[in-house]
Write a protein that holds these residues in place. Structure first.
Motif, PDB file in Angstrom:
ATOM      1  N   THR A   1       0.824  -1.201   0.000  1.00  0.00           N
ATOM      2  CA  THR A   1       0.000   0.000   0.000  1.00  0.00           C
ATOM      3  C   THR A   1       0.866   1.262   0.000  1.00  0.00           C
ATOM      4  O   THR A   1       2.050   1.224   0.314  1.00  0.00           O
ATOM      5  N   GLY A   2       0.236   2.378  -0.364  1.00  0.00           N
ATOM      6  CA  GLY A   2       0.912   3.676  -0.337  1.00  0.00           C
ATOM      7  C   GLY A   2       1.331   4.130  -1.727  1.00  0.00           C
ATOM      8  O   GLY A   2       1.422   3.336  -2.660  1.00  0.00           O
ATOM      9  N   LYS A   3       1.582   5.428  -1.841  1.00  0.00           N
ATOM     10  CA  LYS A   3       1.954   6.008  -3.139  1.00  0.00           C
ATOM     11  C   LYS A   3       3.475   5.985  -3.266  1.00  0.00           C
ATOM     12  O   LYS A   3       4.191   6.447  -2.383  1.00  0.00           O
ATOM     13  N   LEU A   4       3.955   5.448  -4.379  1.00  0.00           N
ATOM     14  CA  LEU A   4       5.406   5.377  -4.597  1.00  0.00           C
ATOM     15  C   LEU A   4       5.974   6.789  -4.736  1.00  0.00           C
ATOM     16  O   LEU A   4       5.450   7.594  -5.526  1.00  0.00           O
ATOM     17  N   PRO A   5       7.058   7.090  -4.039  1.00  0.00           N
ATOM     18  CA  PRO A   5       7.656   8.419  -4.176  1.00  0.00           C
ATOM     19  C   PRO A   5       8.183   8.690  -5.585  1.00  0.00           C
ATOM     20  O   PRO A   5       8.372   7.758  -6.384  1.00  0.00           O
ATOM     21  N   TYR A   6       8.462   9.942  -5.874  1.00  0.00           N
ATOM     22  CA  TYR A   6       8.936  10.416  -7.178  1.00  0.00           C
ATOM     23  C   TYR A   6      10.164   9.619  -7.667  1.00  0.00           C
ATOM     24  O   TYR A   6      11.113   9.425  -6.914  1.00  0.00           O
ATOM     25  N   ASN A   7      10.109   9.186  -8.902  1.00  0.00           N
ATOM     26  CA  ASN A   7      11.189   8.426  -9.547  1.00  0.00           C
ATOM     27  C   ASN A   7      11.500   7.085  -8.901  1.00  0.00           C
ATOM     28  O   ASN A   7      12.554   6.504  -9.131  1.00  0.00           O
ATOM     29  N   LEU A   8      10.605   6.602  -8.061  1.00  0.00           N
ATOM     30  CA  LEU A   8      10.734   5.215  -7.615  1.00  0.00           C
ATOM     31  C   LEU A   8       9.878   4.345  -8.514  1.00  0.00           C
ATOM     32  O   LEU A   8       8.914   4.824  -9.109  1.00  0.00           O
ATOM     33  N   MET A   9      10.257   3.089  -8.624  1.00  0.00           N
ATOM     34  CA  MET A   9       9.566   2.203  -9.552  1.00  0.00           C
ATOM     35  C   MET A   9       9.249   0.888  -8.863  1.00  0.00           C
ATOM     36  O   MET A   9       9.744   0.603  -7.767  1.00  0.00           O
ATOM     37  N   SER A  10       8.462   0.057  -9.555  1.00  0.00           N
ATOM     38  CA  SER A  10       8.086  -1.221  -8.936  1.00  0.00           C
ATOM     39  C   SER A  10       9.329  -2.071  -8.643  1.00  0.00           C
ATOM     40  O   SER A  10       9.345  -2.887  -7.738  1.00  0.00           O
ATOM     41  N   LYS A  11      10.404  -1.854  -9.399  1.00  0.00           N
ATOM     42  CA  LYS A  11      11.650  -2.582  -9.143  1.00  0.00           C
ATOM     43  C   LYS A  11      12.149  -2.329  -7.731  1.00  0.00           C
ATOM     44  O   LYS A  11      12.664  -3.239  -7.067  1.00  0.00           O
ATOM     45  N   ASP A  12      11.996  -1.093  -7.251  1.00  0.00           N
ATOM     46  CA  ASP A  12      12.442  -0.785  -5.892  1.00  0.00           C
ATOM     47  C   ASP A  12      11.634  -1.581  -4.860  1.00  0.00           C
ATOM     48  O   ASP A  12      12.163  -2.014  -3.849  1.00  0.00           O
TER      49      ASP A  12
ATOM     50  N   ARG B   1      27.990 -13.500 -13.567  1.00  0.00           N
ATOM     51  CA  ARG B   1      26.798 -13.476 -14.419  1.00  0.00           C
ATOM     52  C   ARG B   1      27.010 -12.647 -15.690  1.00  0.00           C
ATOM     53  O   ARG B   1      26.478 -12.953 -16.736  1.00  0.00           O
ATOM     54  N   MET B   2      27.774 -11.544 -15.571  1.00  0.00           N
ATOM     55  CA  MET B   2      27.970 -10.677 -16.742  1.00  0.00           C
ATOM     56  C   MET B   2      29.432 -10.623 -17.175  1.00  0.00           C
ATOM     57  O   MET B   2      29.886  -9.604 -17.699  1.00  0.00           O
ATOM     58  N   GLY B   3      30.152 -11.708 -16.923  1.00  0.00           N
ATOM     59  CA  GLY B   3      31.549 -11.699 -17.339  1.00  0.00           C
ATOM     60  C   GLY B   3      32.457 -12.202 -16.245  1.00  0.00           C
ATOM     61  O   GLY B   3      32.177 -13.230 -15.623  1.00  0.00           O
ATOM     62  N   SER B   4      33.529 -11.481 -15.976  1.00  0.00           N
ATOM     63  CA  SER B   4      34.536 -11.930 -15.009  1.00  0.00           C
ATOM     64  C   SER B   4      33.926 -12.232 -13.648  1.00  0.00           C
ATOM     65  O   SER B   4      33.075 -11.487 -13.152  1.00  0.00           O
ATOM     66  N   ALA B   5      34.406 -13.328 -13.028  1.00  0.00           N
ATOM     67  CA  ALA B   5      33.935 -13.676 -11.683  1.00  0.00           C
ATOM     68  C   ALA B   5      34.385 -12.640 -10.665  1.00  0.00           C
ATOM     69  O   ALA B   5      33.860 -12.566  -9.561  1.00  0.00           O
ATOM     70  N   ALA B   6      35.358 -11.811 -11.048  1.00  0.00           N
ATOM     71  CA  ALA B   6      35.829 -10.773 -10.122  1.00  0.00           C
ATOM     72  C   ALA B   6      35.058  -9.462 -10.308  1.00  0.00           C
ATOM     73  O   ALA B   6      35.227  -8.521  -9.534  1.00  0.00           O
ATOM     74  N   SER B   7      34.218  -9.385 -11.334  1.00  0.00           N
ATOM     75  CA  SER B   7      33.450  -8.153 -11.555  1.00  0.00           C
ATOM     76  C   SER B   7      32.246  -8.121 -10.617  1.00  0.00           C
ATOM     77  O   SER B   7      31.925  -9.121  -9.974  1.00  0.00           O
ATOM     78  N   GLU B   8      31.614  -6.958 -10.551  1.00  0.00           N
ATOM     79  CA  GLU B   8      30.475  -6.818  -9.634  1.00  0.00           C
ATOM     80  C   GLU B   8      29.270  -6.233 -10.356  1.00  0.00           C
ATOM     81  O   GLU B   8      29.394  -5.273 -11.103  1.00  0.00           O
ATOM     82  N   VAL B   9      28.100  -6.819 -10.092  1.00  0.00           N
ATOM     83  CA  VAL B   9      26.860  -6.317 -10.679  1.00  0.00           C
ATOM     84  C   VAL B   9      25.932  -5.833  -9.566  1.00  0.00           C
ATOM     85  O   VAL B   9      25.678  -6.555  -8.602  1.00  0.00           O
ATOM     86  N   TYR B  10      25.460  -4.607  -9.708  1.00  0.00           N
ATOM     87  CA  TYR B  10      24.484  -4.025  -8.779  1.00  0.00           C
ATOM     88  C   TYR B  10      23.154  -3.906  -9.529  1.00  0.00           C
ATOM     89  O   TYR B  10      23.121  -3.442 -10.665  1.00  0.00           O
ATOM     90  N   LEU B  11      22.076  -4.327  -8.890  1.00  0.00           N
ATOM     91  CA  LEU B  11      20.771  -4.255  -9.548  1.00  0.00           C
ATOM     92  C   LEU B  11      19.945  -3.105  -8.989  1.00  0.00           C
ATOM     93  O   LEU B  11      19.871  -2.921  -7.769  1.00  0.00           O
ATOM     94  N   GLY B  12      19.325  -2.356  -9.894  1.00  0.00           N
ATOM     95  CA  GLY B  12      18.458  -1.260  -9.452  1.00  0.00           C
ATOM     96  C   GLY B  12      17.385  -0.986 -10.491  1.00  0.00           C
ATOM     97  O   GLY B  12      17.271  -1.702 -11.491  1.00  0.00           O
ATOM     98  N   SER B  13      16.633   0.067 -10.266  1.00  0.00           N
ATOM     99  CA  SER B  13      15.552   0.411 -11.198  1.00  0.00           C
ATOM    100  C   SER B  13      16.142   1.111 -12.421  1.00  0.00           C
ATOM    101  O   SER B  13      17.266   1.613 -12.381  1.00  0.00           O
ATOM    102  N   PRO B  14      15.373   1.180 -13.517  1.00  0.00           N
ATOM    103  CA  PRO B  14      15.842   1.924 -14.690  1.00  0.00           C
ATOM    104  C   PRO B  14      16.188   3.389 -14.371  1.00  0.00           C
ATOM    105  O   PRO B  14      17.138   3.930 -14.927  1.00  0.00           O
TER     106      PRO B  14
END
Ligand code: SF4
Lengths: 422, 176
Positions: A169-180, A391-404
């Motif tokens: 419930t509640g209204k999503l704040p500005y520039n937040l998305m369902s991904k958040d 997942r996206m290449g080198s096992a030493a690389s790092e991937v951060y997931l966020g909204s568009p």
């Protein structure tokens, strides 16, 4: 007798083992649709093992969709050979619902072409198949042997899942998305909160979300272990699907007295943008704790967030600006339809003028085998759904997931950046 | 899927005994069967699980058994994950919990998978484990400690006994 959940109703209407079942029971159920992409290759090999060969028949070619989205266009001779094998099989078996390399990601193309409808029972040779739960379909991923069985028999065994409910419930704040929202759920409840279970997302926030944003939630729900992940069964779904098909369908709703194994409540009015940090999706931090992390690549695409509204919000943030000189931004629209819409509306131009590259529709960089890979010291902010090691290449690389929105703001600044200031 | 197995699926046995490899929580299918090598069986055999246990691909032997934490096999639906473990000789996987597609695909390929609470606390890599599959009982033969897990559903146990879904289907089609 108590009421039924959406999962129980859909399984009951497809069951070949009676309707007197409870969670954890195993039933056989008939399938309305089977989706498979590159895994069709293994199905073909299995088909060839059937002796006598006159028995090599699909239960119903009209209930099969085959498409190419992962390795498109074929990046190597071996994948070209797999495509070749599948194309021949599709022709021979009379599968008319075949989408070759140009259409886009399975989870976008299936609904766009009207194949996913309320009340259906669907299996797919891809883990994120629960995405069609946004269209009120019971759909889940399976491996290749299960696919093969489905292709031949048109039925499969299912373990009846318990259902958990997220009331948002509640209204999503500005520039937040369902991904958040969905990343926050992963962080708060872990990546196995829904293992073997069905999810029903409800509440006024869900009702207000666009279909595209609901698809993001049902898609990412797989990362929480979900078998099915239903959005709200409402008029928005009906209108969307009616636009895409003339086939009849009816919404399936849970009974008011349906039994849930857990009910979680969440208010998003004060939600902060959320990030899944390396190397698990449930290693979640609010953006304030990771802002400033330098990035080398920004990926906007995938079946989670490669839709028009995702490109649109990125364009809004990047319009008239130039992305950071040390960042490569890769945009991969989820489907041809989205690609063309973005080209026509001028969004593609805005993104390219800002310094992004736009690829052909498909999975693209999401799974680390088709360009856009990361070197050992590199970091990527991605709108996709997985950040496992390597997942996206080198096992030493790092991937951060966020909204568009977060991906776009971060590409602009060269470091993970809160999109609320744009 | 471009790679497929070269090995026959093993005969089902009620009781298995093997050397243990302990794996952590959340082992994903990208670690077991990396996306980069999906078109290359040799490379997959060489790299399976090496981001988790470096020595695993080089040292794992026929009949070894994996003991893992929660959510084993999460991530991509690729069936090459249970397949590559079988190819490497793994005879069973015992974990606190499994991701559902990995679980399904293991049953489909007749790789025994059993859920046992607190399993990883009771084992070290190199221990010898004895498993009674129908009873879902596992014993650490070094410490003598016995744990009982969740019994495999009779329908699925039957599938394991029949050598998996593919074998069962091919047999059924022949009978017609
Ligand atoms: S976009 Fe990524 S997660 Fe989605 S189907 Fe393709 S590879 Fe899988």
């Amino acid at each position: 007798m108590s009421g039924k959940t959406i999962a129980e109703k859909i399984l009951a209407s497809h069951s070949l083992s009676g309707t007197d079942f409870k969670p954890d029971d195993i039933i056989n159920a008939k399938l309305d649709l089977i989706m498979s992409h590159i895994g069709t290759g293994k199905v073909v090999l299995d088909f060839n093992k059937i002796r006598p060969s006159k028995n090599r028949k699909i239960f119903d070619p009209s209930k099969i969709v085959v498409l190419f989205d992962h390795y498109v266009p074929a990046p190597s001779e071996r994948w070209a050979a797999v495509h070749d094998l599948i194309r021949k099989f599709v022709k021979k078996q009379g599968i008319t619902n075949f989408y070759d390399i140009r259409e886009g990601i399975c989870h976008q193309v299936i609904p766009e072409k009207g194949h996913a409808r309320p009340g259906m029972l669907i299996i797919g040779g891809d883990s994120h198949t629960p995405t069609y739960g946004a269209f009120n379909a019971g759909s889940c991923g399976v491996g290749n042997t299960d696919l093969f069985y489905g292709y031949v028999k048109g039925e499969l065994w299912f373990r009846v899942p318990e259902t958990i409910k997220f009331n948002i419930t509640g209204k999503l704040p500005y520039n937040l998305m369902s991904k958040d929202i969905i990343i926050k759920i992963a962080g708060d409840y872990t990546a196995e909160v829904a293992t073997y279970k069905s999810i029903e997302f409800t509440g006024d926030t869900m009702e207000n979300l666009s279909i595209a944003s609901r698809m993001t939630m049902s898609n990412f729900a797989l990362e929480l272990g979900a078998k099915f992940a239903f959005g709200v069964p409402d008029q928005k779904v009906v209108d969307w699907v009616k636009n895409r098909t003339t086939e009849p369908f009816e919404l399936v709703k849970s009974d008011p007295d349906a039994v849930y194994s857990e009910i979680y409540k969440m208010d998003v009015s004060d939600l902060e943008p959320q990030i899944s940090c390396p190397h698990t999706v449930d290693n979640v931090k609010p953006i304030s704790e990771v802002a400033g992390t330098k990035i080398n690549q920004a990926f906007l695409g995938s079946c989670t967030n490669g839709r028009y509204e995702d490109l649109e919000i990125a364009a809004k943030i990047l319009e008239g600006k130039t992305i950071h000189k040390d960042v490569r931004m890769i945009v991969t629209p989820a489907s041809k339809e989205i690609w063309l819409k973005a080209a026509k509306s001028g969004i593609s131009e805005i993104l390219m003028n800002a310094g992004a590259i736009i690829t052909n529709p498909g999975c693209g960089a999401c799974f680390g085998a088709l360009g856009g890979l990361l070197g050992p010291s590199e970091k990527c902010i991605s709108s996709a759904n997985r950040n496992f090691k390597g997942r996206m290449g080198s096992a030493a690389s790092e991937v951060y997931l966020g909204s568009p929105a977060t991906v776009a703001a971060s590409a602009l600044k060269g470091e993970i950046t809160d999109p609320r200031g744009f | 899927m471009a790679i497929s197995s070269k090995k026959e699926i093993k005969e089902y046995q009620d009781v298995l005994k093997g050397k243990v490899w302990v794996f952590p929580d959340n082992v994903d299918t990208d670690a077991i069967s990396p996306g980069q090598y999906l078109d290359d069986l040799e490379a997959t055999l060489k790299h399976t699980c090496d981001t988790i246990i470096k020595e695993f691909p080089g040292q794992v032997k026929e009949g070894d058994i994996i003991v893992a934490g929660r959510n084993f096999g999460c991530g991509s639906s690729r069936e090459t994950a249970p397949m590559i473990l079988q190819e490497k000789g793994i005879a069973a996987v015992i974990a606190k919990s499994f991701a559902r597609i990995f679980y399904r695909s293991s049953i489909a390929r007749a790789l025994p998978v059993i859920e046992v609470e607190r399993i990883s606390n009771e084992f070290e890599t190199g221990d010898v484990i004895e498993i009674n599959i129908p009873n879902a009982e596992v014993t650490n033969l070094r410490t003598g400690k016995k744990l009982v897990g969740k019994k495999i559903h009779p329908i699925l146990l039957n599938l394991l006994k029949n050598g998996g879904l593919e074998k069962q289907l091919l047999a059924e089609l022949k009978q017609k």
